[in-house]
Design an enzyme around this catalytic site. Sequence first.
Site, PDB file in Angstrom:
ATOM      1  N   GLU A  66       3.078  10.602  -6.679  1.00 31.51           N
ATOM      2  CA  GLU A  66       4.511  10.662  -6.970  1.00 31.51           C
ATOM      3  C   GLU A  66       4.794  10.917  -8.451  1.00 31.51           C
ATOM      4  O   GLU A  66       5.827  11.492  -8.795  1.00 31.51           O
ATOM      5  CB  GLU A  66       5.191   9.373  -6.520  1.00 31.51           C
ATOM      6  CG  GLU A  66       5.280   9.220  -5.007  1.00 31.51           C
ATOM      7  CD  GLU A  66       6.278  10.176  -4.358  1.00 31.51           C
ATOM      8  OE1 GLU A  66       7.285  10.529  -5.004  1.00 31.51           O
ATOM      9  OE2 GLU A  66       6.041  10.581  -3.206  1.00 31.51           O
TER      10      GLU A  66
ATOM     11  N   CYS B 273       5.536   9.915   7.429  1.00 29.68           N
ATOM     12  CA  CYS B 273       5.030   8.749   6.699  1.00 29.68           C
ATOM     13  C   CYS B 273       4.249   7.866   7.667  1.00 29.68           C
ATOM     14  O   CYS B 273       4.789   7.423   8.689  1.00 29.68           O
ATOM     15  CB  CYS B 273       6.205   7.974   6.109  1.00 29.68           C
ATOM     16  SG  CYS B 273       5.765   6.423   5.316  1.00 29.68           S
ATOM     17  N   ASN B 274       2.970   7.633   7.368  1.00 28.99           N
ATOM     18  CA  ASN B 274       2.152   6.786   8.236  1.00 28.99           C
ATOM     19  C   ASN B 274       2.718   5.380   8.342  1.00 28.99           C
ATOM     20  O   ASN B 274       2.723   4.775   9.418  1.00 28.99           O
ATOM     21  CB  ASN B 274       0.727   6.724   7.686  1.00 28.99           C
ATOM     22  CG  ASN B 274      -0.053   7.982   7.930  1.00 28.99           C
ATOM     23  OD1 ASN B 274      -0.802   8.099   8.895  1.00 28.99           O
ATOM     24  ND2 ASN B 274       0.114   8.960   7.043  1.00 28.99           N
ATOM     25  N   THR B 275       3.192   4.837   7.225  1.00 20.83           N
ATOM     26  CA  THR B 275       3.746   3.481   7.223  1.00 20.83           C
ATOM     27  C   THR B 275       4.963   3.404   8.133  1.00 20.83           C
ATOM     28  O   THR B 275       5.095   2.487   8.957  1.00 20.83           O
ATOM     29  CB  THR B 275       4.125   3.063   5.794  1.00 20.83           C
ATOM     30  OG1 THR B 275       2.968   3.140   4.955  1.00 20.83           O
ATOM     31  CG2 THR B 275       4.670   1.644   5.767  1.00 20.83           C
TER      32      THR B 275
ATOM     33  N   ASP C 216       9.849  11.479   5.039  1.00 19.49           N
ATOM     34  CA  ASP C 216       8.704  10.798   4.423  1.00 19.49           C
ATOM     35  C   ASP C 216       9.213   9.888   3.320  1.00 19.49           C
ATOM     36  O   ASP C 216      10.348  10.036   2.848  1.00 19.49           O
ATOM     37  CB  ASP C 216       7.712  11.822   3.863  1.00 19.49           C
ATOM     38  CG  ASP C 216       6.451  11.165   3.316  1.00 19.49           C
ATOM     39  OD1 ASP C 216       5.733  10.528   4.110  1.00 19.49           O
ATOM     40  OD2 ASP C 216       6.191  11.258   2.109  1.00 19.49           O
ATOM     41  N   SER C 217       8.368   8.978   2.883  1.00 22.01           N
ATOM     42  CA  SER C 217       8.730   8.087   1.788  1.00 22.01           C
ATOM     43  C   SER C 217       8.793   8.821   0.451  1.00 22.01           C
ATOM     44  O   SER C 217       9.304   8.291  -0.532  1.00 22.01           O
ATOM     45  CB  SER C 217       7.722   6.939   1.684  1.00 22.01           C
ATOM     46  OG  SER C 217       6.425   7.452   1.404  1.00 22.01           O
TER      47      SER C 217
ATOM     48  N   CYS D 272      -2.429   8.365   4.972  1.00 21.81           N
ATOM     49  CA  CYS D 272      -1.151   8.457   4.282  1.00 21.81           C
ATOM     50  C   CYS D 272      -0.983   9.924   3.937  1.00 21.81           C
ATOM     51  O   CYS D 272      -1.924  10.554   3.450  1.00 21.81           O
ATOM     52  CB  CYS D 272      -1.143   7.597   3.012  1.00 21.81           C
ATOM     53  SG  CYS D 272       0.340   7.817   1.987  1.00 21.81           S
ATOM     54  N   THR D 273       0.189  10.478   4.186  1.00 18.43           N
ATOM     55  CA  THR D 273       0.356  11.913   3.976  1.00 18.43           C
ATOM     56  C   THR D 273       0.358  12.303   2.506  1.00 18.43           C
ATOM     57  O   THR D 273       0.288  13.493   2.185  1.00 18.43           O
ATOM     58  CB  THR D 273       1.643  12.426   4.657  1.00 18.43           C
ATOM     59  OG1 THR D 273       2.740  11.554   4.338  1.00 18.43           O
ATOM     60  CG2 THR D 273       1.462  12.492   6.158  1.00 18.43           C
ATOM     61  N   HIS D 274       0.415  11.327   1.603  1.00 17.78           N
ATOM     62  CA  HIS D 274       0.228  11.632   0.182  1.00 17.78           C
ATOM     63  C   HIS D 274      -1.240  11.946  -0.141  1.00 17.78           C
ATOM     64  O   HIS D 274      -1.525  12.676  -1.077  1.00 17.78           O
ATOM     65  CB  HIS D 274       0.656  10.448  -0.684  1.00 17.78           C
ATOM     66  CG  HIS D 274       2.139  10.263  -0.820  1.00 17.78           C
ATOM     67  ND1 HIS D 274       2.923   9.768   0.198  1.00 17.78           N
ATOM     68  CD2 HIS D 274       2.973  10.502  -1.855  1.00 17.78           C
ATOM     69  CE1 HIS D 274       4.180   9.695  -0.214  1.00 17.78           C
ATOM     70  NE2 HIS D 274       4.238  10.139  -1.457  1.00 17.78           N
TER      71      HIS D 274
ATOM     72  N   TYR E 125       6.476   2.973   0.327  1.00 17.24           N
ATOM     73  CA  TYR E 125       6.869   2.082   1.409  1.00 17.24           C
ATOM     74  C   TYR E 125       5.779   1.067   1.742  1.00 17.24           C
ATOM     75  O   TYR E 125       6.057   0.041   2.352  1.00 17.24           O
ATOM     76  CB  TYR E 125       7.135   2.899   2.688  1.00 17.24           C
ATOM     77  CG  TYR E 125       8.494   3.551   2.788  1.00 17.24           C
ATOM     78  CD1 TYR E 125       9.332   3.678   1.675  1.00 17.24           C
ATOM     79  CD2 TYR E 125       8.944   4.045   3.999  1.00 17.24           C
ATOM     80  CE1 TYR E 125      10.563   4.279   1.779  1.00 17.24           C
ATOM     81  CE2 TYR E 125      10.187   4.651   4.122  1.00 17.24           C
ATOM     82  CZ  TYR E 125      10.994   4.762   3.005  1.00 17.24           C
ATOM     83  OH  TYR E 125      12.220   5.366   3.117  1.00 17.24           O
ATOM     84  N   GLY E 126       4.555   1.372   1.381  1.00 17.37           N
ATOM     85  CA  GLY E 126       3.412   0.612   1.873  1.00 17.37           C
ATOM     86  C   GLY E 126       3.390  -0.861   1.543  1.00 17.37           C
ATOM     87  O   GLY E 126       2.797  -1.659   2.268  1.00 17.37           O
TER      88      GLY E 126
END
Length: 276
Positions: A153, A74-76, A11-12, A185-187, A43-44
């Site tokens: 983050e 990471c979706n991106t 993941d990012s 987004c997994t965040h 990353y987005g």
Amino acid sequence: MSDHESIAIIDSGVGGLTVAKEVMRQLPGESILYFGDNARCPYGSRTSEEIRAYSFQMIEFVSKFPIKALVIACNTATAVVLEEARRRLPLPVIGVIEPGARAAIGVTKTNRIGVIGTETTIRTKAYEQAVKRLRPDSCVVGLACPAFVPLVETHCQHSEEAQKEVERTLEPLQGLELDTLILGCTHYPLLAPLIQKAVGSGVALISSAEETAREVSRLLGDVTNGLARGKERPADPPIHCFYTSGNALSFQRIAEEWLGFPVQVESRSLEKLYQS
């Protein structure tokens, strides 16, 4: 490959922990190898070329370990590199977009679905395309939320300022009569209480984590793979390893809060490892 190899999750940053937690719940016998590229998160807002380069650096890193499946949490990154990664790697590679779309279709009653994600995820229309492949008559509305990942983050998701930022960002969704909202987004599941408050209790929030873990279970349990260790805990317990390109203590604090148990985190700089 053997059933004792790990499931790698990349993941990012810390967002993929939402997927890791669900994989651990559904497959408690499996070991997890996690890498979060916190040093270069988010990353987005990056270019597709940067996302591809960073993603394959992570993939190369985890591929040095004995792994039997890779989850691009990471979706991106899923939107940019999933198909190429599937072509290049001799093991199951799972993204988070298709599972999230399936989960949304299974919940919506009005076919009016919202998607919130990073700028790249929304720009690629990856979720819109995935939903419409499953249900062509769906109305899908996307909204980029670039401020959300930094809130997570920096571990600010519990603050009053975070609630205000979430409400301000999601204001364009008001009045659209959505009954389902994909957290693209997994965040974002780490902001779920704030998001739910902003959109109202009548909107179902969809995290791709549960459906992604189900996909991992299905692929590893397939008769052609036979790699799953089963849903019961084996005599030798799983070993979970966590790596980050950023600050290990910061990652550890968020990971332990979300996962609910102590973790050890090692910091590895991908930029130094792959300067060439």
